[in-house]
Design a protein around this motif. Structure first.
Motif, PDB file in Angstrom:
ATOM      1  N   GLY A  84      12.896 -22.679 -18.187  1.00 29.26           N
ATOM      2  CA  GLY A  84      11.733 -23.445 -17.763  1.00 29.26           C
ATOM      3  C   GLY A  84      11.001 -24.118 -18.910  1.00 29.26           C
ATOM      4  O   GLY A  84      11.208 -23.770 -20.091  1.00 29.26           O
ATOM      5  N   ASP A 122       9.391 -20.216 -15.065  1.00 31.56           N
ATOM      6  CA  ASP A 122       8.139 -20.831 -14.612  1.00 31.56           C
ATOM      7  C   ASP A 122       7.988 -20.775 -13.096  1.00 31.56           C
ATOM      8  O   ASP A 122       6.880 -20.834 -12.572  1.00 31.56           O
ATOM      9  CB  ASP A 122       8.086 -22.286 -15.075  1.00 31.56           C
ATOM     10  CG  ASP A 122       7.995 -22.387 -16.585  1.00 31.56           C
ATOM     11  OD1 ASP A 122       7.016 -22.952 -17.080  1.00 31.56           O
ATOM     12  OD2 ASP A 122       8.895 -21.887 -17.294  1.00 31.56           O
ATOM     13  N   SER A 180       8.647 -22.885 -10.742  1.00 26.62           N
ATOM     14  CA  SER A 180       8.151 -24.097 -10.089  1.00 26.62           C
ATOM     15  C   SER A 180       8.991 -25.272 -10.567  1.00 26.62           C
ATOM     16  O   SER A 180       9.535 -25.233 -11.674  1.00 26.62           O
ATOM     17  CB  SER A 180       6.675 -24.340 -10.418  1.00 26.62           C
ATOM     18  OG  SER A 180       6.503 -24.556 -11.802  1.00 26.62           O
ATOM     19  N   TYR A 181       9.128 -26.283  -9.731  1.00 29.02           N
ATOM     20  CA  TYR A 181       9.945 -27.446 -10.085  1.00 29.02           C
ATOM     21  C   TYR A 181       9.200 -28.738  -9.805  1.00 29.02           C
ATOM     22  O   TYR A 181       8.419 -28.833  -8.855  1.00 29.02           O
ATOM     23  CB  TYR A 181      11.255 -27.448  -9.278  1.00 29.02           C
ATOM     24  CG  TYR A 181      12.228 -26.382  -9.715  1.00 29.02           C
ATOM     25  CD1 TYR A 181      13.118 -26.614 -10.757  1.00 29.02           C
ATOM     26  CD2 TYR A 181      12.252 -25.143  -9.092  1.00 29.02           C
ATOM     27  CE1 TYR A 181      14.006 -25.637 -11.170  1.00 29.02           C
ATOM     28  CE2 TYR A 181      13.143 -24.152  -9.485  1.00 29.02           C
ATOM     29  CZ  TYR A 181      14.026 -24.407 -10.534  1.00 29.02           C
ATOM     30  OH  TYR A 181      14.893 -23.441 -10.937  1.00 29.02           O
ATOM     31  N   ASN A 182       9.453 -29.729 -10.632  1.00 26.70           N
ATOM     32  CA  ASN A 182       8.935 -31.075 -10.428  1.00 26.70           C
ATOM     33  C   ASN A 182       9.965 -31.822  -9.588  1.00 26.70           C
ATOM     34  O   ASN A 182      11.018 -32.216 -10.092  1.00 26.70           O
ATOM     35  CB  ASN A 182       8.719 -31.753 -11.784  1.00 26.70           C
ATOM     36  CG  ASN A 182       8.153 -33.156 -11.649  1.00 26.70           C
ATOM     37  OD1 ASN A 182       7.667 -33.554 -10.589  1.00 26.70           O
ATOM     38  ND2 ASN A 182       8.242 -33.919 -12.721  1.00 26.70           N
ATOM     39  N   MET A 183       9.681 -31.991  -8.286  1.00 28.62           N
ATOM     40  CA  MET A 183      10.655 -32.562  -7.361  1.00 28.62           C
ATOM     41  C   MET A 183      10.176 -33.898  -6.794  1.00 28.62           C
ATOM     42  O   MET A 183       9.033 -34.018  -6.350  1.00 28.62           O
ATOM     43  CB  MET A 183      10.935 -31.584  -6.206  1.00 28.62           C
ATOM     44  CG  MET A 183      11.565 -30.284  -6.654  1.00 28.62           C
ATOM     45  SD  MET A 183      12.004 -29.177  -5.279  1.00 28.62           S
ATOM     46  CE  MET A 183      10.406 -28.510  -4.834  1.00 28.62           C
ATOM     47  N   SER A 211      15.379 -34.404  -8.927  1.00 20.63           N
ATOM     48  CA  SER A 211      14.497 -33.957  -9.986  1.00 20.63           C
ATOM     49  C   SER A 211      13.505 -35.037 -10.403  1.00 20.63           C
ATOM     50  O   SER A 211      13.866 -36.206 -10.551  1.00 20.63           O
ATOM     51  CB  SER A 211      15.323 -33.531 -11.202  1.00 20.63           C
ATOM     52  OG  SER A 211      14.475 -33.286 -12.298  1.00 20.63           O
ATOM     53  N   ASN A 214      11.401 -33.018 -16.487  1.00 19.01           N
ATOM     54  CA  ASN A 214      10.568 -32.010 -17.162  1.00 19.01           C
ATOM     55  C   ASN A 214      10.598 -30.645 -16.483  1.00 19.01           C
ATOM     56  O   ASN A 214       9.599 -29.923 -16.476  1.00 19.01           O
ATOM     57  CB  ASN A 214       9.113 -32.500 -17.280  1.00 19.01           C
ATOM     58  CG  ASN A 214       9.003 -33.789 -18.058  1.00 19.01           C
ATOM     59  OD1 ASN A 214       9.651 -33.955 -19.084  1.00 19.01           O
ATOM     60  ND2 ASN A 214       8.201 -34.707 -17.558  1.00 19.01           N
ATOM     61  N   ASN A 215      11.732 -30.287 -15.926  1.00 21.97           N
ATOM     62  CA  ASN A 215      11.876 -28.961 -15.326  1.00 21.97           C
ATOM     63  C   ASN A 215      12.438 -27.940 -16.316  1.00 21.97           C
ATOM     64  O   ASN A 215      12.460 -26.752 -16.016  1.00 21.97           O
ATOM     65  CB  ASN A 215      12.798 -29.031 -14.106  1.00 21.97           C
ATOM     66  CG  ASN A 215      12.106 -29.642 -12.896  1.00 21.97           C
ATOM     67  OD1 ASN A 215      10.997 -29.256 -12.552  1.00 21.97           O
ATOM     68  ND2 ASN A 215      12.748 -30.609 -12.268  1.00 21.97           N
ATOM     69  N   TYR A 216      12.870 -28.399 -17.483  1.00 26.07           N
ATOM     70  CA  TYR A 216      13.529 -27.524 -18.459  1.00 26.07           C
ATOM     71  C   TYR A 216      13.000 -27.795 -19.862  1.00 26.07           C
ATOM     72  O   TYR A 216      12.477 -28.865 -20.149  1.00 26.07           O
ATOM     73  CB  TYR A 216      15.041 -27.733 -18.409  1.00 26.07           C
ATOM     74  CG  TYR A 216      15.613 -27.469 -17.040  1.00 26.07           C
ATOM     75  CD1 TYR A 216      15.905 -26.177 -16.616  1.00 26.07           C
ATOM     76  CD2 TYR A 216      15.827 -28.512 -16.145  1.00 26.07           C
ATOM     77  CE1 TYR A 216      16.395 -25.930 -15.345  1.00 26.07           C
ATOM     78  CE2 TYR A 216      16.325 -28.277 -14.871  1.00 26.07           C
ATOM     79  CZ  TYR A 216      16.607 -26.978 -14.473  1.00 26.07           C
ATOM     80  OH  TYR A 216      17.085 -26.749 -13.216  1.00 26.07           O
ATOM     81  N   GLU A 247      15.899 -37.475 -15.084  1.00 21.67           N
ATOM     82  CA  GLU A 247      15.047 -37.756 -13.938  1.00 21.67           C
ATOM     83  C   GLU A 247      15.883 -38.456 -12.872  1.00 21.67           C
ATOM     84  O   GLU A 247      16.634 -39.383 -13.166  1.00 21.67           O
ATOM     85  CB  GLU A 247      13.877 -38.660 -14.341  1.00 21.67           C
ATOM     86  CG  GLU A 247      12.858 -38.848 -13.244  1.00 21.67           C
ATOM     87  CD  GLU A 247      11.607 -39.564 -13.715  1.00 21.67           C
ATOM     88  OE1 GLU A 247      10.890 -40.079 -12.853  1.00 21.67           O
ATOM     89  OE2 GLU A 247      11.366 -39.594 -14.939  1.00 21.67           O
TER      90      GLU A 247
END
Length: 271
Positions: A53, A179, A181-184, A196, A199-201, A209
């Protein structure tokens, strides 16, 4: 309609999955034979289980390396190996999309340190192959005390690594970089994937992206984490969440910098 939480339904479910998971063939025994040698080899030790994360830092990996604490890592973490001298003691992948993207030689670790589901034996050829036990991950919170027989999957490799940490004998586990949580950008529930938002990793270039990734089911994940917590605690062992922030609240929280200090002090005391 039968209540799916009734004792009768649970009994039927247990019998159904018990039959499906019965280790009755020789090939399974041969495929998973190497897992046996890891039984209790780290009895009473402490380890880190590392997620990828955005809260994760290369400086934290460097610290783990300096302190010489055993660690588990997963998926595409090898893309960051040029940023740190740290290397995981045990490396796991089970996500189908990630497995297809990985060539075993690019990981840069000894085969004896790598773990993959038995279903991937034809793809990877080398490594340690384990059995993924089938179960209803939304209804049952099951934990395997015997990783040689198999481990229960919950849609996150972290729960599988926790079951292996138990099998190897670790008495204290710190989870970091999870973390939860994911930015989806968008979700396709039919295909169980998401686009995606980036910025998930914590590793640059880990994902792009707009990449299509497997959708993790938070409810199933929580079941797996709760099962691990119960399993460890039932034997007097401990799991802590030392992630810097994040949304995983199943485990007791610990401050990572304080954890590093405690480990450093205990090593000085033993010298």
């Amino acid at each position: 309609r039968m209540n799916k939480e009734s004792s009768i339904y649970k009994s039927i479910r247990n019998v159904y999955y018990g039959i499906k998971n019965f280790p009755s063939n020789t090939k399974l025994a041969i495929d998973t034979h190497s897992i046996k040698k890891f039984k209790d080899i780290h009895k009473g030790e402490t380890c880190f289980i590392i997620g990828n994360g955005p809260s994760m830092r290369f400086s934290d990996l460097d610290r783990i390396n300096e302190l010489k604490v055993k660690s588990f890592a997963c998926n595409k973490i090898f893309l960051g190996f040029n940023e740190t001298k740290w290397r995981p003691d045990y490396f796991f992948v089970s996500d189908s999309k990630i497995l297809k993207d990985i060539h075993i030689d690019e990981v840069g670790l000894p085969y004896k340190k790598m773990f993959f589901p038995r279903s991937q034996k034809d793809h990877f050829k080398k490594g340690n192959f384990y059995n993924e036990l089938q179960h209803d991950w939304l209804k049952d919170s099951l934990f395997s005390f015997d990783a040689h027989t198999g481990v229960y999957a919950y849609g996150t490799i972290i729960t599988e690594m926790l079951q292996f940490a138990y099998y190897m004998g670790f008495s204290k586990v710190y989870i970091i970089g999870v973390d939860f949580s994911y930015n989806m950008q968008s979700v396709d529930k039919k295909d169980q994937t998401f686009v995606s938002g980036g910025n998930n990793y914590f590793i640059k270039g880990y994902e792009k992206e707009g990449a299509v990734l497997n959708l993790s089911n938070p409810e199933a994940n929580i079941n797996g984490f709760k099962a691990a917590k119960k399993g460890f605690e039932s034997k007097g062992r401990e799991i802590y969440n030392a992630t810097r922030g994040g949304k995983l609240e199943v485990f007791v929280r610990k401050n990572l910098d304080e954890v590093f200090k405690e480990i450093e002090d205990s090593k000085k005391w033993k010298q």
